[in-house]
Structure formats: C-alpha cells, structure tokens
Design an enzyme around this catalytic site. Structure first.
Site, PDB file in Angstrom:
ATOM      1  CB  CYS A   2      -0.865  -0.083   1.210  1.00  0.00           C
ATOM      2  SG  CYS A   2      -1.719   1.422   1.377  1.00  0.00           S
ATOM      3  CB  CYS A   9      -1.992   4.712   4.147  1.00  0.00           C
ATOM      4  SG  CYS A   9      -3.745   4.075   3.236  1.00  0.00           S
ATOM      5  CB  SER A  10      -0.506   1.028   6.746  1.00  0.00           C
ATOM      6  OG  SER A  10      -1.389   1.517   7.322  1.00  0.00           O
ATOM      7  CB  CYS A  11      -4.729  -0.704   2.516  1.00  0.00           C
ATOM      8  SG  CYS A  11      -5.353   0.864   3.018  1.00  0.00           S
TER       9      CYS A  11
END
Lengths: 90, 93, 196
Positions: free
Chosen positions: C104, C107-109
């Site tokens: 991702c 962000c950090s999905c």
C-alpha cells in the site's frame, strides 16, 4: 449507468494533482494501462476525506507495465483506480 | 495532492529492515491509539479518509520523523480539535 | 526512535485524551480496552494459511476463491466483514511464471482479518517506495530470489480492496493433510515477499 470500461480496455490515468487527499499515486499519473477488472463501487475517497458522502462510482484494477511508470523494469504494477481518475484511450 | 505519504516510486529510501518476532504493538499507548481511532470512527466523529487526510496534512518533516502510531495520534488530535470535540489546549502535549 | 522520556510523555498524553473523550461521552468507558482485546484476539496469518491450504487441496474452491474471494471465504468459516465495513478481497495466485507481491504505497492497507497485525516493514517508507519500482531488489532483501523468467506483478492497495497472495504449493507435499499444509504457509508468503 453502464460501466465506461470492460476488462482489457486501454485507459490513461489523469495527470492532475488534486488539492487534498487523493488515491491516485503520483507514480501512476498520466500513465497508460489496461483494465483488469472492476473492483466494486465506492464513493470517491477525495470527497469522503473532506467529510462529504461522495457519489459512488466504479473502481478498477488497472495494470501498468513498469516501463510505462518508471521507464525501466520488467514487472507490472496493478493500481486500484476510481473511475474519475481515468480517461478512455481510443 | 502529492503529499509526503505518496512515496511509491520515490528513490533514496534505504533497504527494508524486518524485525524478528515483532509484537503487534511496541508500547501500550500504541494499542490505545489504535483502539481510540476505531472508536472515534465508529462514533461518527470522523471517517477513515478524513483520518488518512489528517496524517497526510502533517508537516512533511514531522511526518517522516514520527513513528507510525505517533502519526495516528497527531491525526486524531488534529481532527478532535477541528471537529470541536476538544480544544487544542485540552489535547495539548 | 523515541526516548523513554518521549515515550512516557506520549503515553501520558494518550491517557489524558482517552479519559477526556470518555468523560464527555464521545466514547464509552471501557470501549478502548475492549477494542484492543478484540484486535489482539482477531486476525492471524493462520486464517490466510487455512484459505491457502484449502485452495491447494480443492481445485473447485481455488477457482471460486480467485473468481470471488468474498463469496468463497465462508466455505472455510472466514469473512472480510469484521472491520468498519466489509472489504472486498482479491486473491492473486502465484504460478511458475508469475509472482505477486502486495503493497500500500499511500498508507498501510492490509488484510488484517486474514493476516493479523501488519509488520512495521510493510508500513515503512523503504518498502512502500521501493517495491513498486524495484520489486526484485526488495525481494532480495527478504532473501527471496526468483528466476529471471518469472514475471513479478505488484498490487498497490490504493482504494478499497484488500489482497492476499496464494503461494505455489511446495514440491513434495502430496502426502500432507490440509492442516499440515496450512502449517507451511507464512505471513510473508501471503504478502509475496517470501516463497514457501
């Protein structure tokens, strides 16, 4: 409303730089890719980030060759792209 | 906008470092920040994209210097102030 | 890196904000603790491993999983509905000619329900910036080297879907049970930074 794209369609991402939150990564702007499949229907994150409900629209998996994105590389990158970020390529 | 979070393809970041047997949280407060965010979204104080936006709006140098959950806490306190839930003084460090 | 003093300062501040929100009735008393417990008891790579093992032994399940993962997950007692809203899951299958890896960049999905809490490296600028441009170089840092004729396919979780890699079944595992097969599956194998 009928979908604008079907898998296999060639598409180009917009090259705009919207003010505020957006989900079209910089590296994938203004790039030519191929629609893989539709990945559901969701309100545009750009709108929701402003506290607006946002109108739902299709989201697409679009596959790009690394050479198209970076000028180099033998891999592919698939990005998940809202319909509004895409232009059809004839 | 091309914000500091939008790092895909950016050149110059170092090699990836793995932490063996990494715990889910490195300190108790991180777990609290994580859960606080979920509770505030559930309560409708803000939505997940406003939360992402608030992290992205951080000063770029502060964003890069902050740890993952420090960014989360900055975003939470930014939004709590903007939404009028608490004053910056009440939220202050 | 935060010093002990810095860490205790933010710890104190988080406690204060949490207390204030409870006092104002914005969040219910005890809700934060409840959520932490739920999270820690929730997702784990064992879930992803269960899906993979079933796909290795059941071609019909494999086909359904790759066609519509959300519809197939209940067959192994799982779902993507545990979070704020049900997330679409896309499972991508490695083969002798193609290797998938997830990131991702914005962000950090991450598919927490199936893989558990994400590792710090997955959330790092180093991984997010470099894996889309130079996946082979990044995989090498994980000790993963692929033959030159294996095509690498990177998936950037930039919208609402979450992803999971279906690794190639290791050779010589024909006699193993589904449970034994699941034990071979690693978290990094499900992200695509490792082979099994």
């Amino acid at each position: 409303m009928a979908d604008r794209f079907v898998p296999g369609d060639r598409v180009r991402t917009r090259s705009v730089d919207p003010a505020g939150h957006t989900r079209l990564p910089r590296y994938a702007r203004g790039a030519l890719g191929t629609v893989v499949e539709r990945a559901g229907v969701h309100p545009l994150a750009d709108d929701r980030a402003r506290g607006l409900p946002g109108a739902a629209e299709p989201v697409w998996h679009v596959r790009f060759e690394a050479t198209e994105l970076f000028g180099t590389g033998d891999h592919a990158v698939t990005v998940e792209v809202w319909d509004s970020y895409l232009e059809a390529v004839s | 906008m091309s914000r500091i979070n939008d790092v895909g393809g950016v050149v110059g970041f170092p090699a990836v470092v793995q932490e063996p047997d990494e715990p889910p949280f490195h300190a108790d407060w991180e777990a609290h920040v994580f859960a606080l965010n979920g509770a505030l979204i559930k309560a409708g104080v803000y939505n997940l994209d406003e939360f992402r936006d608030a992290q992205e709006r951080m000063d770029p140098q502060a964003h890069l210097a902050a740890s993952y959950y420090e960014r989360w806490f900055t975003a939470i306190t930014t939004l709590l102030a903007e939404k009028g839930v608490a004053t910056p003084a009440e939220l202050g460090g | 890196m935060s010093s002990d003093h810095g860490s205790s300062a933010i710890s104190e501040r988080v406690r204060r904000v949490e207390a204030l929100l409870e006092q104002r009735g914005v969040i219910a008393a005890g809700e934060v603790d409840r959520r932490i417990e739920e999270f820690l008891a929730g997702g784990s790579p064992a879930n992803g491993a269960r899906i993979v093992a079933r796909a290795w032994v059941d071609d019909g399940f494999r086909d359904r999983l790759l066609a519509d993962a959300n519809a197939a997950l209940p067959e192994v007692g799982l779902s993507m509905a545990g979070g704020i809203q049900e997330q679409r899951l896309k499972v991508v299958a490695n083969s002798a000619t193609e290797h998938h890896v997830l990131v991702c960049t914005l962000c950090s999905c991450y598919p927490i329900a199936l893989l558990g809490p994400s590792p710090s490296w997955y959330k790092s600028e180093a991984y997010r910036s470099r894996v889309v441009r130079d996946p082979r170089g990044v995989l090498a840092e994980f000790g993963t080297t692929l033959p030159d004729d294996v095509r690498i396919s990177v998936w950037d979780a930039s919208a609402e879907s979450r992803y999971m890699v279906l690794p190639v079944r290791p050779a010589g595992t024909g006699s193993l049970s589904e449970t034994e097969l699941a034990a071979l599956v690693t978290r990094n194998g499900l992200i695509g930074t490792a082979l099994l």
